[in-house]
Design a protein around this motif. Sequence first.
Motif, PDB file in Angstrom:
ATOM      1  N   THR A 140       0.822  -1.204   0.000  1.00  0.00           N
ATOM      2  CA  THR A 140       0.000   0.000   0.000  1.00  0.00           C
ATOM      3  C   THR A 140       0.857   1.256   0.000  1.00  0.00           C
ATOM      4  N   GLU A 143       1.958   1.739  -3.500  1.00  0.00           N
ATOM      5  CA  GLU A 143       0.807   2.156  -4.294  1.00  0.00           C
ATOM      6  C   GLU A 143       0.566   3.649  -4.117  1.00  0.00           C
ATOM      7  N   ARG A 144       0.761   4.109  -2.890  1.00  0.00           N
ATOM      8  CA  ARG A 144       0.593   5.541  -2.615  1.00  0.00           C
ATOM      9  C   ARG A 144       1.668   6.353  -3.344  1.00  0.00           C
ATOM     10  N   GLU A 147       0.701   6.726  -6.833  1.00  0.00           N
ATOM     11  CA  GLU A 147      -0.431   7.649  -7.003  1.00  0.00           C
ATOM     12  C   GLU A 147       0.013   9.107  -7.031  1.00  0.00           C
ATOM     13  N   PRO A 153       4.782   3.694 -12.989  1.00  0.00           N
ATOM     14  CA  PRO A 153       5.660   2.989 -12.046  1.00  0.00           C
ATOM     15  C   PRO A 153       7.021   2.646 -12.634  1.00  0.00           C
ATOM     16  N   ALA A 173       6.338  -3.468  -7.031  1.00  0.00           N
ATOM     17  CA  ALA A 173       5.330  -2.479  -7.431  1.00  0.00           C
ATOM     18  C   ALA A 173       5.545  -2.005  -8.867  1.00  0.00           C
TER      19      ALA A 173
END
Length: 220
Positions: A140, A143-144, A147, A153, A173
């Motif tokens: 997570t 992922e942040r 974002e 990525p 990721a």
Amino acid sequence: MAIKAVVFDVGECLVDETREYGTWADWLGVPRHTFVAQFGAVIAQGMDYRETFQVFRPGFDLYEERERRAEAGKPEWFGEDDLYPDVRPALAQLRAGGLWLAIAGNQTVRAGGLLRELFTADVDLIGTSDDWGASKPDPTFFERVAEVVPAEPGEILYVGDRLDNDVLPALAAGMRAALIRRGPWGWIQQYDPAAGRATFRIDSLSELPELIAKVNAGAN
């Protein structure tokens, strides 16, 4: 694919934590060299570094003790003198090369404030695990990162000193990852076979501009 953004870990990537861990030894009433020896042993065994504190004070809660230190007038702190000497020149050179820069690591709200005092003029974004409610190596967290960074990525290079917290989860990721050899994890984990998976293995941030330029030249 070109590298368009570079995201930096904090501890032992930008900030030399020698003094800070020394103050923790003092807080525990433990000789500094004894604390450091146990710290290294914990890392070498692949354990969570917080287990170091349990050896000297069973039941130790890091968050509670941070609050107690603050109340005692001894809060966590780092400043310009704690930055590695290659940090400012590397950031300036990378920015001059047109790269988007960020700092994102497992840090408290207080540490985030200190980072903003030191780096707001040098980077485009500063984020911490406390800000985002997710800590490395949790997917997570990355992922942040994906974002908030204005790049795909695969166009992001994450730079850190740890295989377990930085390099491997960043690669998972879909990002690229640079492993810097400094600090306890950087030295102890350098011979782990997984270190070979890093996009770059470096001893100084000053190596990054040229390495990135070569990758980007090949991508054009």
